[in-house]
Design a protein around this motif. Structure first.
Motif, PDB file in Angstrom:
ATOM      1  N   GLY A  33       0.774  -1.234   0.000  1.00 30.52           N
ATOM      2  CA  GLY A  33       0.000   0.000   0.000  1.00 30.52           C
ATOM      3  C   GLY A  33       0.806   1.284   0.000  1.00 30.52           C
ATOM      4  O   GLY A  33       0.242   2.377   0.017  1.00 30.52           O
ATOM      5  N   VAL A  34       2.125   1.187  -0.025  1.00 25.31           N
ATOM      6  CA  VAL A  34       2.994   2.366   0.020  1.00 25.31           C
ATOM      7  C   VAL A  34       3.825   2.412  -1.266  1.00 25.31           C
ATOM      8  O   VAL A  34       4.407   1.410  -1.671  1.00 25.31           O
ATOM      9  N   VAL A  35       3.883   3.596  -1.895  1.00 27.38           N
ATOM     10  CA  VAL A  35       4.683   3.747  -3.114  1.00 27.38           C
ATOM     11  C   VAL A  35       6.131   3.393  -2.804  1.00 27.38           C
ATOM     12  O   VAL A  35       6.711   3.873  -1.830  1.00 27.38           O
ATOM     13  N   GLU A  36       6.691   2.518  -3.634  1.00 24.33           N
ATOM     14  CA  GLU A  36       8.077   2.066  -3.452  1.00 24.33           C
ATOM     15  C   GLU A  36       8.908   2.507  -4.651  1.00 24.33           C
ATOM     16  O   GLU A  36       8.541   2.226  -5.787  1.00 24.33           O
ATOM     17  N   THR A  37      10.005   3.209  -4.389  1.00 25.17           N
ATOM     18  CA  THR A  37      10.858   3.702  -5.479  1.00 25.17           C
ATOM     19  C   THR A  37      12.222   3.026  -5.501  1.00 25.17           C
ATOM     20  O   THR A  37      13.081   3.417  -6.273  1.00 25.17           O
ATOM     21  N   ARG A  38      12.409   2.020  -4.672  1.00 27.62           N
ATOM     22  CA  ARG A  38      13.681   1.275  -4.660  1.00 27.62           C
ATOM     23  C   ARG A  38      13.502  -0.010  -5.446  1.00 27.62           C
ATOM     24  O   ARG A  38      12.807  -0.908  -5.009  1.00 27.62           O
ATOM     25  N   ARG A  39      14.171  -0.101  -6.600  1.00 27.52           N
ATOM     26  CA  ARG A  39      13.983  -1.285  -7.430  1.00 27.52           C
ATOM     27  C   ARG A  39      14.588  -2.529  -6.803  1.00 27.52           C
ATOM     28  O   ARG A  39      14.184  -3.636  -7.090  1.00 27.52           O
ATOM     29  N   GLY A  40      15.556  -2.352  -5.914  1.00 37.80           N
ATOM     30  CA  GLY A  40      16.195  -3.482  -5.255  1.00 37.80           C
ATOM     31  C   GLY A  40      15.500  -3.926  -3.984  1.00 37.80           C
ATOM     32  O   GLY A  40      16.002  -4.784  -3.269  1.00 37.80           O
ATOM     33  N   ARG A  41      14.346  -3.342  -3.689  1.00 36.76           N
ATOM     34  CA  ARG A  41      13.578  -3.705  -2.489  1.00 36.76           C
ATOM     35  C   ARG A  41      13.352  -5.208  -2.486  1.00 36.76           C
ATOM     36  O   ARG A  41      12.867  -5.783  -3.453  1.00 36.76           O
ATOM     37  N   LYS A  42      13.738  -5.856  -1.421  1.00 34.78           N
ATOM     38  CA  LYS A  42      13.574  -7.304  -1.311  1.00 34.78           C
ATOM     39  C   LYS A  42      12.183  -7.617  -0.797  1.00 34.78           C
ATOM     40  O   LYS A  42      11.742  -7.078   0.214  1.00 34.78           O
ATOM     41  N   LEU A  43      11.507  -8.476  -1.529  1.00 33.50           N
ATOM     42  CA  LEU A  43      10.139  -8.851  -1.189  1.00 33.50           C
ATOM     43  C   LEU A  43      10.123 -10.205  -0.494  1.00 33.50           C
ATOM     44  O   LEU A  43      10.920 -11.085  -0.824  1.00 33.50           O
ATOM     45  N   ILE A  44       9.192 -10.352   0.434  1.00 29.29           N
ATOM     46  CA  ILE A  44       8.988 -11.646   1.079  1.00 29.29           C
ATOM     47  C   ILE A  44       7.594 -12.142   0.726  1.00 29.29           C
ATOM     48  O   ILE A  44       6.776 -11.404   0.166  1.00 29.29           O
ATOM     49  N   ALA A  45       7.309 -13.378   1.046  1.00 31.16           N
ATOM     50  CA  ALA A  45       6.070 -14.032   0.620  1.00 31.16           C
ATOM     51  C   ALA A  45       4.801 -13.287   1.045  1.00 31.16           C
ATOM     52  O   ALA A  45       3.796 -13.333   0.348  1.00 31.16           O
ATOM     53  N   THR A  46       4.841 -12.576   2.157  1.00 29.79           N
ATOM     54  CA  THR A  46       3.641 -11.911   2.653  1.00 29.79           C
ATOM     55  C   THR A  46       3.439 -10.504   2.093  1.00 29.79           C
ATOM     56  O   THR A  46       2.424  -9.868   2.391  1.00 29.79           O
ATOM     57  N   ASP A  47       4.377 -10.017   1.299  1.00 26.49           N
ATOM     58  CA  ASP A  47       4.247  -8.680   0.712  1.00 26.49           C
ATOM     59  C   ASP A  47       3.201  -8.674  -0.403  1.00 26.49           C
ATOM     60  O   ASP A  47       3.046  -9.657  -1.136  1.00 26.49           O
ATOM     61  N   LYS A  54      -3.672  -3.648 -10.186  1.00 21.99           N
ATOM     62  CA  LYS A  54      -3.802  -5.050  -9.774  1.00 21.99           C
ATOM     63  C   LYS A  54      -2.854  -5.314  -8.617  1.00 21.99           C
ATOM     64  O   LYS A  54      -1.734  -4.812  -8.587  1.00 21.99           O
ATOM     65  N   THR A  55      -3.327  -6.121  -7.662  1.00 21.56           N
ATOM     66  CA  THR A  55      -2.519  -6.447  -6.493  1.00 21.56           C
ATOM     67  C   THR A  55      -2.146  -7.925  -6.535  1.00 21.56           C
ATOM     68  O   THR A  55      -2.982  -8.782  -6.802  1.00 21.56           O
ATOM     69  N   PHE A  56      -0.867  -8.189  -6.277  1.00 16.34           N
ATOM     70  CA  PHE A  56      -0.343  -9.554  -6.306  1.00 16.34           C
ATOM     71  C   PHE A  56       0.291  -9.871  -4.955  1.00 16.34           C
ATOM     72  O   PHE A  56       1.077  -9.074  -4.447  1.00 16.34           O
ATOM     73  N   LEU A  57      -0.042 -11.020  -4.404  1.00 17.01           N
ATOM     74  CA  LEU A  57       0.606 -11.502  -3.185  1.00 17.01           C
ATOM     75  C   LEU A  57       1.848 -12.269  -3.613  1.00 17.01           C
ATOM     76  O   LEU A  57       1.759 -13.235  -4.371  1.00 17.01           O
ATOM     77  N   VAL A  58       3.002 -11.813  -3.163  1.00 18.81           N
ATOM     78  CA  VAL A  58       4.268 -12.366  -3.629  1.00 18.81           C
ATOM     79  C   VAL A  58       4.324 -13.881  -3.448  1.00 18.81           C
ATOM     80  O   VAL A  58       4.708 -14.618  -4.355  1.00 18.81           O
ATOM     81  N   GLY A  59       3.904 -14.378  -2.303  1.00 17.93           N
ATOM     82  CA  GLY A  59       3.958 -15.806  -2.024  1.00 17.93           C
ATOM     83  C   GLY A  59       3.116 -16.648  -2.976  1.00 17.93           C
ATOM     84  O   GLY A  59       3.446 -17.799  -3.243  1.00 17.93           O
ATOM     85  N   GLU A  60       2.029 -16.091  -3.479  1.00 17.76           N
ATOM     86  CA  GLU A  60       1.175 -16.840  -4.403  1.00 17.76           C
ATOM     87  C   GLU A  60       1.770 -16.881  -5.805  1.00 17.76           C
ATOM     88  O   GLU A  60       1.481 -17.782  -6.582  1.00 17.76           O
TER      89      GLU A  60
END
Length: 63
Positions: A33-47, A54-60
């Motif tokens: 829900g927050v604008v992210e401007t860091r392309r290297g931001r590491k995502l985890i399954a719950t993000d 469109k919204t995507f759940l990383v873990g799915e």
């Protein structure tokens, strides 16, 4: 764990890393829900990543 720009490429939303970078820098991508401007931001399954309305759940997507 996956980086934000790689995730956009994996989804097929950005065909190249350069295009993913521009989408992120331009503020077109939100993480949890927050604008992210860091392309290297590491995502985890719950993000949750929102792009182009469109919204995507990383873990799915990457499991």
């Amino acid at each position: 764990m996956i980086k934000l720009d790689q995730f956009l490429k994996f989804l097929g939303i950005a065909p190249t890393g350069g295009q993913a970078k521009l989408m992120i820098i331009d503020g077109n991508v939100k993480v949890n829900g927050v604008v992210e401007t860091r392309r290297g931001r590491k995502l985890i399954a719950t993000d949750e990543v929102t792009v182009e309305g469109k919204t995507f759940l990383v873990g799915e997507v990457i499991d």
